[in-house]
Design a protein around this motif. Structure first.
Motif: not given
Length: 237
Positions: A162-165, A168-169, A171-179, A219-226
């Motif tokens: 979960r923390e790695k997911v 990764a998100l 890093k792809c641009g999701a807000k960093h200050d949320t759960g 994680i690698n697929e998340i980085s590519k897809q998002y």
């Protein structure tokens, strides 16, 4: 019913299944097995021969066996209950959760499930999380609120991932200050808007390539897809 299909089954396999049927029907005495149990056993053997798929649609069972919808659902339920562990059901549930159906007119999300045991498994998990489902429209189409979907989605992500997911998100641009729950909700809302906008229909099913990597903790697929996903503009933005 199965004429053409049976002709394509290897004779040795048919002989093996026939032997199993005779053995089961005569053990410990001729006809001692109940009709219900023999029906279930025969259904499993039809699957073993490939005459019925391992995960058939209910209508396939109805049309092939000429049985009622209730009978078809009961057969599928009993067979799955005998062959499925909680781990197997969770694996199947992750796949279905990665293919949600979005509605254009409300905030409900639906999951299409032809396996009645898996549907009960989903309802049980959601109930433990404090949510209920709606299947009044169709027994195979289970509708839930966005919050319910996010809750079960998060619950099905492996704990160790979960923390790695989340990272990764972010890093792809999701807000960093949320759960992670808020990040997942942002992903779902973005996907719903993007997909419905592209298709232009009342409802649309999302492809597994978007949500599958998150549920699987890949994680690698998340980085590519998002990559660039959160920067995409929708019509409402």
């Amino acid at each position: 019913m199965f004429g053409d299909k049976i002709d394509n089954v290897d004779a040795s396999k048919i002989k093996e299944v026939f032997k199993d049927l005779i053995t089961t029907y005569t053990n410990p005495a001729y006809g001692s097995i109940s009709k219900r149990d023999f029906d279930i056993f025969l259904f499993m053997k039809l699957q073993e021969l490939g005459l019925i798929e391992k995960d058939p649609e209910i209508y396939d069972v109805i049309s092939n066996l000429r049985v009622t919808r209730t009978k078809a659902r009961n057969l599928l339920y009993e067979v799955k209950m005998r062959n499925s562990s909680e781990e197997i059901l969770d694996q199947e549930l992750r796949l279905l959760l990665s293919k949600p159906i979005f509605f254009e007119t409300n905030d409900k999300i639906a999951i299409e499930i032809s396996n009645p045991l898996l549907a009960d498994h989903l309802r049980w998990k959601l109930k433990k999380l404090g949510y209920i489902t709606d299947s009044s429209f169709s027994a195979e189409l289970i509708k839930m609120t966005e919050n319910a979907y996010i809750a079960i989605f998060e619950d099905m992500i492996p704990n160790k991932s979960r923390e790695k997911v989340k990272a990764a998100l972010i890093k792809c641009g999701a807000k960093h200050d949320t759960g992670i729950k808020d990040i997942l909700l942002a992903v779902i809302k973005k996907l719903a808007t993007l997909m419905i906008g592209k298709v232009g229909g009342e409802l649309v099913e999302v492809g597994v390539e978007y949500l599958g990597p998150i549920l699987g903790g890949k994680i690698n697929e998340i980085s590519k897809q998002y990559e660039g996903f959160f920067e995409q503009k929708t019509e409402s933005e």
